[in-house]
Design a protein around this motif. Structure first.
Motif, short mmCIF file in Angstrom:
data_model
loop_
_atom_site.label_atom_id
_atom_site.label_comp_id
_atom_site.label_asym_id
_atom_site.label_seq_id
_atom_site.Cartn_x
_atom_site.Cartn_y
_atom_site.Cartn_z
N GLN A 212 73.02 44.82 45.15
CA GLN A 212 72.53 45.40 43.90
C GLN A 212 71.31 44.66 43.37
O GLN A 212 70.47 45.22 42.69
CB GLN A 212 73.64 45.34 42.82
N ILE A 213 71.24 43.35 43.67
CA ILE A 213 70.13 42.57 43.11
C ILE A 213 69.43 41.78 44.21
O ILE A 213 69.06 40.63 44.02
CB ILE A 213 70.61 41.60 41.99
N ARG A 265 72.19 45.75 36.60
CA ARG A 265 71.01 46.18 37.37
C ARG A 265 70.47 47.53 36.86
O ARG A 265 69.28 47.74 36.73
CB ARG A 265 71.35 46.29 38.84
#
Lengths: 275, 284
Positions: A212-213, A265
């Motif tokens: 996700q990041i 996010r």
């Protein structure tokens, strides 16, 4: 209860140490598996583990001694089906997984039905890990992690683009075999911690949380490992504190971390879009 | 320069229905301008599900040759390239690189390959541009493979050559198709290979980048005597730079010097006079 009291229990110490190593292993290997779209291999091999535990119980031997070779052979079987029978990974995993379950049920039935031991492997209990299992887990984890470090660049390159990796002289077949065999060992080690039914969660959740990041491959791999360790250690503390089943708590806590990162996010992306 | 075209020994019916007659020179198996064989293919055939994709292909490519590989869609160009690397196993025939059969060949650092890939393949793969280009250096490493500061310098040089140094820390999937292609070209040339095989490298990039790319290839070819095999439909560009042309349609229908290609009546029949003019009229 004071934290010092909590940590003074032998079974808690064993659970935390074993959990730490298993979490590192799962999150590390899971990262490669998720990117190769082989996320469910953990689930498939866990089902084979169920069958192999049934074999061990049938033969009245230590489960790990039977499970590790059997699950490794099954992992190679999946690889062989993908390469030789030109099956997609999910179909190959499905075949081997059903075979494992069928074998477990068959042997359990021969032994006179399911017993408590077999069910304990289905749900796992990291708090019940013995000294012998802990040492075994640490040693195998050490070997697996060393192999990942040594073959890091080959694993990365093969995961990114197998064809180009081959033309760079990387023996992709051997690298695939290493990845599958390490996954087999990891799945067997994980079954006692969270149980056969929840093993794949430890392989998938830290990796997808990290994705996700993502800030680069190495950074993502390290973040995945951090999420894995945090989930297992946090899950043990929460489950003991609130008297909840440990395996399920670890997985649910891991899922909460994933959701928190996912929401963060999304908000971050939205903010960036408006700026 | 001597003109010595090589064609397949069998008569061939081209897609336009024109029969190109066999040429006895084909029996020699190929041409090498300087006597040093970099790629040698002998009687290579390849079948896929009992369908013949390549039949009895033979040719040699020498050091410093710049070969434009052309042919219609589905003619077996990519299959031929994949056979050169052992990515596909031929049903008959042999391939040698730098004088060694593929089974004995281990000097992969001498070879650079850029395959046809689609952007979707890298969807959400979390590698940075620097990490992707570094993969091109793995063929030069021995176990346990480690990257150091000379490798960082080589990566930066390759990125600067493709004018994408500023993208170094970006994630590969965040880039446009054209930018991704420039990254993959940088990965292919980062170790300055002696043999460069490029399969449709300019398909997704803008004209300015394409020009820069062909100039880089020209520099590598002139300065390092890099052997280049370029599979392309960009016939205008290949004509500007290639020293030899190969036309494949399941067989090698034409292989010879650029000049021979331009004078070939058979190629005029295959391409049409306008296309042949586009290839042969060197704009560079």
């Amino acid at each position: 209860m004071e934290i010092i009291d909590f940590l003074s229990y032998g079974f808690i110490q064993r659970a935390l140490i074993t959990g730490f190593f298993i979490a590192l292993l799962c999150s590390c290997l899971g990262f490669f598996l998720v990117l190769r779209r082989l996320s469910l291999i953990g689930d498939g091999l866990a089902h084979v583990t169920f069958g192999s535990v049934a074999v061990a119980l049938f033969l009245k031997t230590f489960a790990l001694y039977v499970s590790i070779p059997l699950v490794m052979i099954s992992a190679l079987g999946i690889l062989r089906l993908i390469e030789k029978a030109k099956l997609h990974g999910d179909a190959a995993i499905g075949i081997v997984s059903s075979l494992g379950i069928a074998m477990g049920i068959f042997l359990a039935s021969l032994a006179g039905g399911f017993n408590i031991d077999l069910f304990s492997y289905l749900f796992g209990n990291i708090l019940a890990i013995s000294q012998e299992e802990m040492v075994f887990s640490i040693l195998l984890s050490g070997v697996v992690l060393l192999l990942v470090v040594f073959f890091y660049h080959d694993l990365l390159s093969t995961t990114f683009d197998e064809e180009s990796a081959k033309t760079a002289g990387i023996k992709t077949r051997q690298i695939n075999m290493i990845l599958f065999l390490l996954t087999a060992v990891t799945v067997v080690l994980t079954m006692k911690a969270v149980g056969i039914l929840l093993t794949s969660a430890l392989l998938i959740l830290p990796a997808v949380t990290s994705l996700q990041i993502s800030k680069g491959f190495k950074a993502s791999l390290l973040f995945s490992s951090l999420v894995g360790v945090l989930s297992v250690i946090g899950g043990i503390f929460i489950s003991f504190g609130l008297n909840l089943p440990t395996g399920a708590t670890i997985v649910l806590f891991n899922f909460c971390i994933f959701m928190a990162v996912f929401v963060w996010r999304r908000r971050h992306d939205r903010k960036r879009r408006f700026l | 320069m001597s003109v010595n075209p090589v064609r397949n020994s069998n008569n061939v019916l081209n897609p336009a229905g024109i029969i190109i007659e066999s040429n006895p020179v084909a029996e020699q198996g190929g041409i090498i301008s300087n006597g040093v064989s970099v790629v040698s293919v002998r009687n290579l055939s390849f079948q896929y599900n009992s369908e013949e994709v390549l039949a009895d292909v033979s040719f040699e490519i020498g050091k410093g040759d710049y070969v434009g590989l052309v042919g219609p869609n589905g003619s077996g160009k990519t299959t031929l390239i994949r056979n050169l690397f052992g990515l596909l196993r031929p049903s008959a025939g042999t391939v040698s690189l730098f004088g060694r059969s593929l089974l004995e060949f281990h000097e992969w650092h001498k070879v650079g390959y850029l395959s046809q890939k689609f952007m979707a393949s890298y969807h959400h793969f979390p590698a940075t541009v620097k990490e992707v280009v570094s993969m091109g250096l793995l063929s030069t490493k021995r176990f346990p493979k480690r990257m150091g500061s000379p490798d960082d310098a080589a990566v930066e040089k390759a990125l600067a050559r493709m004018d994408i140094l500023d993208l170094k820390s970006r994630l590969i999937y965040e880039l446009s198709g054209g930018q991704q292609q420039r990254v993959f070209i940088a990965r292919t040339i980062v170790n300055e290979p002696e043999l460069l095989i490029l399969d449709e490298p300019t398909a997704a990039i803008d004209p300015e980048t394409r020009e820069r790319f062909f100039n880089i290839l020209r520099d590598l070819h002139h300065q390092n005597q890099t052997t280049i095999i370029l599979v392309t439909h960009d016939i205008g560009s290949v004509g500007t730079y290639a020293s030899k042309m190969m036309y494949v349609d399941k067989r090698v229908i034409f292989y010879g010097t650029f000049e021979a290609f331009c004078q070939s009546v058979e190629m005029t029949s295959l391409f049409g006079s306008l296309s042949q003019h586009l290839i042969c009229h060197r704009h560079g």
